[in-house]
Design a protein around this motif. Structure first.
Motif, PDB file in Angstrom:
ATOM      1  N   PHE A  60     -74.130 -32.852   2.570  1.00  0.00           N
ATOM      2  CA  PHE A  60     -75.504 -33.296   2.731  1.00  0.00           C
ATOM      3  C   PHE A  60     -76.450 -32.612   1.748  1.00  0.00           C
ATOM      4  N   TYR A  61     -77.332 -33.408   1.195  1.00  0.00           N
ATOM      5  CA  TYR A  61     -78.257 -32.941   0.166  1.00  0.00           C
ATOM      6  C   TYR A  61     -79.315 -32.044   0.792  1.00  0.00           C
ATOM      7  N   LYS A 103     -83.338 -33.119  -7.904  1.00  0.00           N
ATOM      8  CA  LYS A 103     -84.166 -33.092  -6.698  1.00  0.00           C
ATOM      9  C   LYS A 103     -84.226 -31.697  -6.089  1.00  0.00           C
ATOM     10  N   ILE A 104     -83.104 -30.989  -6.116  1.00  0.00           N
ATOM     11  CA  ILE A 104     -83.070 -29.620  -5.579  1.00  0.00           C
ATOM     12  C   ILE A 104     -83.923 -28.710  -6.446  1.00  0.00           C
ATOM     13  N   GLN A 105     -83.772 -28.876  -7.740  1.00  0.00           N
ATOM     14  CA  GLN A 105     -84.546 -28.081  -8.694  1.00  0.00           C
ATOM     15  C   GLN A 105     -86.041 -28.262  -8.438  1.00  0.00           C
ATOM     16  N   GLN A 106     -86.463 -29.520  -8.232  1.00  0.00           N
ATOM     17  CA  GLN A 106     -87.877 -29.821  -7.991  1.00  0.00           C
ATOM     18  C   GLN A 106     -88.337 -29.303  -6.631  1.00  0.00           C
ATOM     19  N   THR A 176     -84.245 -40.533  -9.713  1.00  0.00           N
ATOM     20  CA  THR A 176     -84.100 -39.107  -9.412  1.00  0.00           C
ATOM     21  C   THR A 176     -83.811 -38.904  -7.929  1.00  0.00           C
ATOM     22  N   GLN A 177     -84.488 -39.655  -7.056  1.00  0.00           N
ATOM     23  CA  GLN A 177     -84.290 -39.484  -5.616  1.00  0.00           C
ATOM     24  C   GLN A 177     -82.882 -39.844  -5.189  1.00  0.00           C
ATOM     25  N   GLU A 203     -82.033 -51.409  -3.957  1.00  0.00           N
ATOM     26  CA  GLU A 203     -81.270 -50.997  -2.781  1.00  0.00           C
ATOM     27  C   GLU A 203     -82.008 -49.963  -1.947  1.00  0.00           C
ATOM     28  N   SER A 204     -82.561 -48.932  -2.597  1.00  0.00           N
ATOM     29  CA  SER A 204     -83.196 -47.850  -1.842  1.00  0.00           C
ATOM     30  C   SER A 204     -84.720 -47.934  -1.808  1.00  0.00           C
ATOM     31  N   GLY A 205     -85.316 -48.678  -2.773  1.00  0.00           N
ATOM     32  CA  GLY A 205     -86.776 -48.741  -2.867  1.00  0.00           C
ATOM     33  C   GLY A 205     -87.385 -47.571  -3.595  1.00  0.00           C
ATOM     34  N   HIS A 206     -86.557 -46.650  -4.068  1.00  0.00           N
ATOM     35  CA  HIS A 206     -87.073 -45.466  -4.758  1.00  0.00           C
ATOM     36  C   HIS A 206     -87.436 -45.785  -6.210  1.00  0.00           C
TER      37      HIS A 206
END
Length: 604
Positions: A60-61, A103-106, A176-177, A203-206
């Protein structure tokens, strides 16, 4: 002449030949188009490792705290793991956290922490949730561990040495998300919160951004024929069926080569490409290798990797059913036995999001509704091939009806001193309850009772099939139906009205309780993978010892078949209180406020 990998799947027998390619190179794709996979059956049994089983959740992220979907994936895997142990398997169960990527970096920058400290903090919240919800994992993997870095570097080198990774230029859309590259057909137009036109993943809307950079590419385009052959030769590789069909549909189009690294200037938080510190390995390749890391790759992984089963959410199906098998084929490794896919949880029919304020905190709910209560609800209501809607009121109604009233009420009735003053597993009287064919004037059983016995006798086989297919909701539906029949059996014969002073009545009363306790023993044993604490409480109350709770011990009502019953005459275990306490309705306070007003009106 080069060897062509083959697959042999023989249904209903123990001989399974897995995909085991020796090597792949970019020049092989044309040969794959011209050759068919050879199917053959090995005449020897599987090795001593055949009783091993390896189940994984996604890792899990850690860019945010755990949500209900994370718990659902993990409880589903835990259920499968516990079920396999009951069947006598040596089962390995892995979960963990994915800790690299932009994403983790941000997120770490936003929190004012260094990335590793940020990852450790969030990873601990996942661990705490899993411990609180009786998740019995055997390995918790973090992608920041040294063992994982070693596995990823080795895996990369294998692919590169086979000519499957090359330096190239990537230009296209990137989310990125989602940490995902997208084709133009996967991108659409939308407006952001300020009304500005943006491009988003369909697909995700991101939001997606156009990216152009030099990096390493994986020859994904070479593997489409192999993937199609694998799926067509093994139609249960991806389950349920609708997701299997979705993967086949994706493979109707050509697969573009996949960018598998980012330039270090864009992404520092990740594993550097071996021998090229200016590039960072793509987060999904890094993350997927975790399954191999836990299996012992690259040194001692065969015994576990040959029995791997993945549980994933539908949003990451493409990564697991297209990218991951392609990487494995390229590395000359077997493919997973099964990829079990589940759908999402919504609230009020809408996806959970902070902006809507409808995010369900799984830890808070497991504390409010109990650990086993939450596990039961998720597995009873969760249908793998369609989204499920979460509602607190629905949780309360389900748990009160099925755990507190139906199952708990049955146990309470049959172990209460009023019906069982001696507090023992009473004796069965074959004259009172003979076989249906031998029923005579002394028989007290009626047709509905024999129907109940047939249902409970066939229940373990039905539950086994549903657990194997990860249709846990169907297993629980079948168990609940039998619990209702057993309650009906007790209600129909009203044992509390029988005269203990009359020998025939006394024998019949004992037989009613004996049959009911046998039903409860079967239900408690079958429910162990779903509600371990409740099952332990139930079986302990019946006096069933730990060594008598396996799948092999499911021998229902042996006295009815003229066989010995080890429980007959045995003292019951200690009474530790109600099996499951009824829950307060979330709207109870509102209802209580209304009642005085109604009373006041009546007084007027």
């Amino acid at each position: 002449m080069m060897k062509i990998p083959y697959l042999c799947m023989i249904r209903n027998c123990k001989h399974v030949q897995r995909w085991q390619p020796s090597a792949f190179s970019p020049t092989l794709s044309s040969q794959w188009n011209q050759r068919r996979i050879m199917l053959r059956c090995k005449s020897t049994y599987l090795s001593k490792d055949e009783n091993k089983y390896y189940v994984t959740t996604p890792i899990f992220y850690v860019n945010a705290s755990p949500h209900l979907g994370h718990l659902y994936s993990t409880v589903t895997a835990d259920c499968l793991h516990r079920y396999k142990i009951l069947q006598g398997f040596n089962s390995k169960f892995a979960t963990g956290t994915d800790e690299h990527g932009l994403k983790i970096q941000q997120a770490a920058d936003a929190a004012g922490k260094d990335p590793l400290s940020f990852c450790t903090s969030v990873s601990e919240t996942f661990k705490h949730l899993f411990r609180s919800c009786s998740i019995s994992y055997t390995d918790y993997i973090r992608t920041t561990e040294e063992r994982h870095r070693h596995a990823v570097e080795h895996f990369w080198s294998v692919l590169q040495n086979k000519g499957l990774i090359y330096k190239g230029s990537y230009e296209g859309w990137y989310s990125t998300q989602d940490e995902s590259f997208l084709t133009p057909s996967q991108v659409g137009d939308a407006l952001d919160s300020s009304g500005k036109e943006i491009k988003v993943s369909l697909e995700s809307g991101h939001k997606v951004e156009w990216m152009k950079e030099e990096n390493y590419m994986f020859r994904l385009s070479d593997f489409r024929p192999q993937l199609l052959d694998w799926l067509r030769g093994n139609p249960r590789a991806v389950q349920p069926e609708r997701f299997y069909q979705a993967v086949l549909q994706w493979l109707q189009e050509e697969l573009p080569d996949l960018s598998v690294s980012r330039h270090r200037s864009r992404l520092q938080w990740g594993i550097p490409v071996p021998n090229d510190p200016e590039q960072t390995i793509y987060v999904w390749l890094d993350a997927l290798v975790n399954y191999l890391t836990v299996a012992g790759y690259p040194d001692k992984h065969e015994q576990w990797w040959n029995v791997a089963h993945h549980i994933v959410g539908k949003d990451i199906l493409k990564f697991h059913a297209i990218y991951w098998p392609s990487f494995l084929l390229g590395a000359g490794l077997p493919l997973p036995q099964t990829i079990h896919v589940h759908s999402h949880w919504t609230v009020g029919g809408k996806k959970m999001s902070k902006s809507l304020g409808n995010v369900v905190d799984p830890l808070e709910r497991s504390q409010r509704f109990t650990t086993d209560g939450m596990r039961y609800f998720l597995l009873r209501q969760g249908v793998p091939d369609s989204d499920c809607d979460y509602n607190d009121e629905k949780v309360v109604k389900l748990l009160n009806a099925e755990l507190a009233d139906s199952l708990g009420g049955l146990l309470n009735r049959c172990t209460a001193p009023a019906l069982n003053p001696a507090q023992v597993y009473p004796y069965f009287c074959p004259d009172s309850f003979p076989s249906e064919q031998a029923a005579g004037p002394r028989s007290r059983a009626v047709a509905e009772d024999y129907h109940m016995l047939d249902a409970v006798k066939s229940l373990p086989a039905a539950v086994e099939q549903h657990y194997e297919n990860l249709h846990v909701y169907k297993a629980l539906e079948a168990i609940t139906g039998c619990v209702r029949q057993t309650n009906g059996f007790v209600q129909r014969h009203t044992p509390w009205k029988l005269d203990r002073g009359d020998s025939k009545d006394h024998r019949w009363l004992d037989t009613i309780v004996h049959v009911s306790l046998e039903c409860l023993r079967i239900y408690g044993t079958l429910l162990q993978p779903v509600v371990p604490e409740i099952s332990n409480k139930l079986l302990s109350r019946l006096g069933v010892q730990p060594g008598e709770r396996s799948w092999a011990a499911l021998n229902f009502l042996p006295r009815y078949q003229g066989m010995y019953c080890p429980f007959e005459g045995r003292p019951l275990g200690p009474d530790s209180g109600v099996l499951f306490s009824r829950l307060e309705s979330p709207n109870a306070d509102k209802e209580n406020l209304r009642k005085p007003k109604k009373a006041a009106k009546l007084l007027k």
